[in-house]
Scaffold this motif. Structure first.
Motif, short mmCIF file in Angstrom:
data_model
loop_
_atom_site.label_atom_id
_atom_site.label_comp_id
_atom_site.label_asym_id
_atom_site.label_seq_id
_atom_site.Cartn_x
_atom_site.Cartn_y
_atom_site.Cartn_z
N GLY A 72 14.32 6.90 -6.28
CA GLY A 72 13.86 7.88 -5.28
C GLY A 72 14.56 7.68 -3.95
O GLY A 72 14.92 8.65 -3.29
N ARG A 73 14.76 6.43 -3.56
CA ARG A 73 15.45 6.16 -2.29
C ARG A 73 16.89 6.64 -2.33
O ARG A 73 17.44 7.09 -1.32
CB ARG A 73 15.41 4.66 -1.99
CG ARG A 73 14.04 4.11 -1.58
CD ARG A 73 13.59 4.69 -0.26
NE ARG A 73 14.39 4.24 0.85
CZ ARG A 73 14.09 3.22 1.64
NH1 ARG A 73 12.98 2.53 1.41
NH2 ARG A 73 14.86 2.87 2.65
N LEU A 74 17.51 6.56 -3.50
CA LEU A 74 18.90 7.02 -3.64
C LEU A 74 18.99 8.53 -3.51
O LEU A 74 19.98 9.07 -3.01
CB LEU A 74 19.47 6.59 -4.99
CG LEU A 74 19.73 5.08 -5.17
CD1 LEU A 74 20.18 4.78 -6.59
CD2 LEU A 74 20.78 4.60 -4.17
N ILE A 75 17.95 9.23 -4.01
CA ILE A 75 17.95 10.69 -3.93
C ILE A 75 17.68 11.12 -2.48
O ILE A 75 18.40 11.92 -1.92
CB ILE A 75 16.88 11.29 -4.86
CG1 ILE A 75 17.20 10.94 -6.31
CG2 ILE A 75 16.79 12.81 -4.69
CD1 ILE A 75 16.11 11.33 -7.29
N ASP A 76 16.66 10.60 -1.88
CA ASP A 76 16.15 10.83 -0.52
C ASP A 76 16.23 12.28 -0.03
O ASP A 76 16.83 13.15 -0.65
CB ASP A 76 16.78 9.88 0.50
CG ASP A 76 18.25 10.15 0.79
OD1 ASP A 76 18.67 11.31 0.76
OD2 ASP A 76 18.99 9.18 1.07
N VAL A 77 15.62 12.53 1.12
CA VAL A 77 15.48 13.89 1.67
C VAL A 77 16.83 14.45 2.10
O VAL A 77 17.09 15.65 1.96
CB VAL A 77 14.49 13.88 2.86
CG1 VAL A 77 14.46 15.25 3.52
CG2 VAL A 77 13.10 13.51 2.37
N GLU A 78 17.70 13.61 2.64
CA GLU A 78 19.00 14.10 3.12
C GLU A 78 19.82 14.71 1.98
O GLU A 78 20.47 15.74 2.15
CB GLU A 78 19.78 12.96 3.78
CG GLU A 78 19.16 12.50 5.10
CD GLU A 78 19.99 11.43 5.77
OE1 GLU A 78 21.06 11.07 5.21
OE2 GLU A 78 19.60 10.96 6.84
N ARG A 79 19.79 14.08 0.82
CA ARG A 79 20.51 14.64 -0.33
C ARG A 79 19.87 15.96 -0.77
O ARG A 79 20.57 16.89 -1.17
CB ARG A 79 20.50 13.64 -1.49
CG ARG A 79 21.36 12.41 -1.23
CD ARG A 79 21.28 11.44 -2.40
NE ARG A 79 22.01 10.22 -2.13
CZ ARG A 79 23.28 10.02 -2.42
NH1 ARG A 79 23.98 10.98 -3.00
NH2 ARG A 79 23.87 8.88 -2.15
N LEU A 80 18.54 16.02 -0.69
CA LEU A 80 17.85 17.27 -1.03
C LEU A 80 18.24 18.39 -0.08
O LEU A 80 18.37 19.55 -0.49
CB LEU A 80 16.33 17.06 -1.00
CG LEU A 80 15.68 16.42 -2.23
CD1 LEU A 80 14.19 16.30 -2.02
CD2 LEU A 80 15.97 17.23 -3.48
N GLU A 81 18.41 18.04 1.19
CA GLU A 81 18.81 19.06 2.17
C GLU A 81 20.13 19.71 1.78
O GLU A 81 20.30 20.92 1.89
CB GLU A 81 18.94 18.41 3.55
CG GLU A 81 17.61 18.05 4.19
CD GLU A 81 17.79 17.34 5.52
OE1 GLU A 81 18.95 17.00 5.84
OE2 GLU A 81 16.80 17.14 6.22
N SER A 127 6.40 7.02 -8.50
CA SER A 127 7.23 6.10 -7.71
C SER A 127 8.47 6.79 -7.16
O SER A 127 9.00 6.38 -6.12
CB SER A 127 7.65 4.91 -8.58
OG SER A 127 6.53 4.21 -9.06
N ILE A 128 8.95 7.83 -7.83
CA ILE A 128 10.17 8.52 -7.38
C ILE A 128 9.95 9.26 -6.06
O ILE A 128 10.70 9.05 -5.10
CB ILE A 128 10.71 9.46 -8.47
CG1 ILE A 128 11.14 8.62 -9.69
CG2 ILE A 128 11.90 10.28 -7.95
CD1 ILE A 128 11.62 9.45 -10.87
N MET A 132 11.64 8.74 -2.37
CA MET A 132 12.31 9.85 -1.69
C MET A 132 11.78 10.05 -0.28
O MET A 132 12.53 10.43 0.62
CB MET A 132 12.14 11.13 -2.51
CG MET A 132 12.90 11.15 -3.81
SD MET A 132 12.53 12.61 -4.83
CE MET A 132 13.09 13.93 -3.75
N SER A 133 10.48 9.81 -0.08
CA SER A 133 9.89 10.01 1.24
C SER A 133 10.05 8.78 2.13
O SER A 133 9.55 8.76 3.25
CB SER A 133 8.40 10.34 1.10
OG SER A 133 7.69 9.21 0.62
N ASN A 134 10.79 7.76 1.61
CA ASN A 134 11.00 6.51 2.36
C ASN A 134 9.68 5.84 2.74
O ASN A 134 9.53 5.31 3.84
CB ASN A 134 11.85 6.76 3.61
CG ASN A 134 13.28 7.13 3.27
OD1 ASN A 134 13.89 6.52 2.41
ND2 ASN A 134 13.82 8.13 3.95
#
Length: 204
Positions: A72-81, A127-128, A132-134
């Motif tokens: 989840g940390r690897l995906i994170d919000v910035e990548r979603l943006e 957990s993912i 992602m939400s840090n």
């Protein structure tokens, strides 16, 4: 798969339980509803103890949860943006929607993690989005551990109490899982309807 799980646990004991629970978190189709009650049953006809089974199962669960948190940390919000910037118009999602979801998880995520650790299938996948939400790692561990211990203790104790009839709990778990999924699906549908309602109001 059930026979393979039980044979593996009988052969390797605590290590087998640890590995099965770690895999169960990373690979949800492996059911903890089989691993834990059977682990409880093993305490009635082997040298394994309830405390030992709970500790090894909890340790395995936490290791698996940490792996998914890291993903989840690897995906994170910035990548979603970046994904939303490219495909958002097609799926009708804006950056603001991501921020709102992330803010919601920042506010209620700890309790969500705690509750979802006691829901089949969701207990692993939660957990993912936590990663992602840090979510603060140590708080993630605390709430994950609490929820995991509650889940593990209940199923192991039931397995120990039922003994050779440990499989009887599987029918109850199917009912429990169905009810939990219905509640979650209803919540998702309501959230979708709320989102669509707001979308229609924006267009007006």
């Amino acid at each position: 798969m059930e026979n393979w799980i039980t044979d593996f646990m009988e052969q390797f004991g605590y290590i087998g339980i640890f590995l099965m629970m770690a895999l169960e978190n990373v690979f949800p189709p492996i059911p903890s509803e089989v691993i834990l009650p059977f682990g409880g049953f093993l305490t009635t006809n082997s040298s394994l103890t309830v405390v030992g089974v709970v500790v090894s199962a909890t340790a395995g669960s936490i290791v698996g949860a940490i792996v998914l948190y890291g993903i989840g940390r690897l995906i994170d919000v910035e990548r979603l943006e970046k994904i939303i910037d490219r495909w958002g118009q097609i799926i009708r999602i804006k950056r603001e929607d991501i921020y709102k979801a992330d803010a919601w998880f920042d506010r209620y995520g700890y309790w969500t993690v705690l509750f979802c650790r006691m829901v089949p299938l969701i207990r692993s996948l939660i957990s993912i989005p936590a990663g992602m939400s840090n979510m603060k790692f140590w708080l993630f561990l605390v709430f994950t551990t609490i929820g995991t211990i509650v889940w593990n203790v209940i199923l192991v104790m039931v397995g120990a109490a039922l003994g050779e009839s440990w499989k009887d709990i599987l029918q109850f778990m199917d009912i429990y899982s169905t009810i939990a999924y219905i509640i979650i699906a209803t919540g998702l549908v309501l959230c979708l309807l709320l989102y669509l309602t707001r979308l229609v109001k924006r267009k007006r």
